[in-house]
Design an enzyme around this catalytic site. Structure first.
Site, short mmCIF file in Angstrom:
data_model
loop_
_atom_site.label_atom_id
_atom_site.label_comp_id
_atom_site.label_asym_id
_atom_site.label_seq_id
_atom_site.Cartn_x
_atom_site.Cartn_y
_atom_site.Cartn_z
N HIS A 158 74.56 88.99 120.20
CA HIS A 158 75.01 87.95 119.27
C HIS A 158 73.97 86.84 119.18
CE1 HIS A 158 78.93 89.96 119.74
NE2 HIS A 158 79.23 89.40 118.57
N LYS A 162 75.91 81.66 121.13
CA LYS A 162 77.22 82.16 121.56
C LYS A 162 77.28 82.20 123.08
CE LYS A 162 80.45 86.04 120.99
NZ LYS A 162 81.58 85.25 120.46
#
Length: 251
Positions: A158, A162
């Protein structure tokens, strides 16, 4: 099919654009916490030519009862937050409006509340509602049943900011009976989301991989869920429940 959308962040906007371009649904309204964009037209804001009403309202402007009396819907789609269901829950239950929730995580209390709603209406909860990721999960469980002795690793990638382990990856691990420690995480750049399941056989390797290219992928999943759950009896469903019938390749 008339739908209402809870939440208008990055993903909510992408989902709204898919809904507005679909011939299957009519976007009646969007509700968000912020007063920004209040009374703006969603089609106008997104630059999409659509006849849908699609006006933006805040939580505080109308109660769910007032809004649904004025602009009724068949399905409520939730991309807001864990608290979003508090706004519309009782009205959805009483009016038997289907709910499609893509909230990544609910507290145990909120999960019980979803079950309560599902006593009277149809509720779909899928933390990652893309068609591809749910196909991947079903396929992975089938493969594990075929070959339970294989080594299995989960890799999720990601965007750099994150912080936590992907909720989708945790759900994959749970579905495959693996500890969270089996999940490898990569954080780099602006990756929207990549999930890969690696099956290590003695003499071969199988990789199941899903990549979200844009957030509009969630809109495609929402359309699938809304279309299929509206045909179901009252109850709590996952995307897997709606997709499993397609795995019957007989006939």
């Amino acid at each position: 099919m008339k739908v209402g959308l809870m939440g208008f962040g990055k993903t909510g906007k992408a989902v709204a654009s898919v809904l507005l371009q679909s011939d299957e649904v009519k976007l009646q309204w969007v509700v968000r916490r912020s007063h920004n964009l209040e009374h703006r037209s969603v089609p106008e804001f997104l630059g999409i030519n659509a006849r849908d009403p699609g006006m933006i309202y805040s939580f505080e402007e109308y109660t769910a009862q007032q809004l649904l009396d004025r602009l009724p819907v068949d399905v409520i789609i939730d991309f807001s937050s864990e608290q979003g269901v508090d706004y519309y829950g009782e009205e959805a239950r009483g009016r038997k409006i289907a709910v499609v929730s893509a909230i990544s995580e609910y507290s145990p209390e909120k999960r019980e509340y979803l079950k309560y709603l599902a006593e009277e209406t149809r509720v779909v909860w899928s933390p990652n509602i893309t068609i591809g990721i749910n196909f991947l999960m079903i396929a992975a469980k089938v493969l594990k049943n075929i070959a339970p002795y294989t080594d299995i690793e989960i890799v999720e990638e990601h965007f750099k900011g994150k912080p936590e382990v992907s909720g989708t990856a945790r759900k994959i691990a749970l579905a495959l009976g693996l500890p969270e420690g089996a999940i490898k995480t990569i954080r780099a750049g602006g990756i929207i989301g990549i999930h890969e399941i690696l099956f290590g056989f003695p003499y071969q390797t199988v990789r199941l991989k899903h990549e979200s290219i844009t957030r509009e992928a969630f809109g495609n999943g929402v359309l699938f869920a809304a279309r299929h759950v509206i045909e179901q009896e009252a109850g709590l469903y996952g995307m897997e429940d709606l997709m499993i019938p397609y795995f019957n390749l007989g006939g």
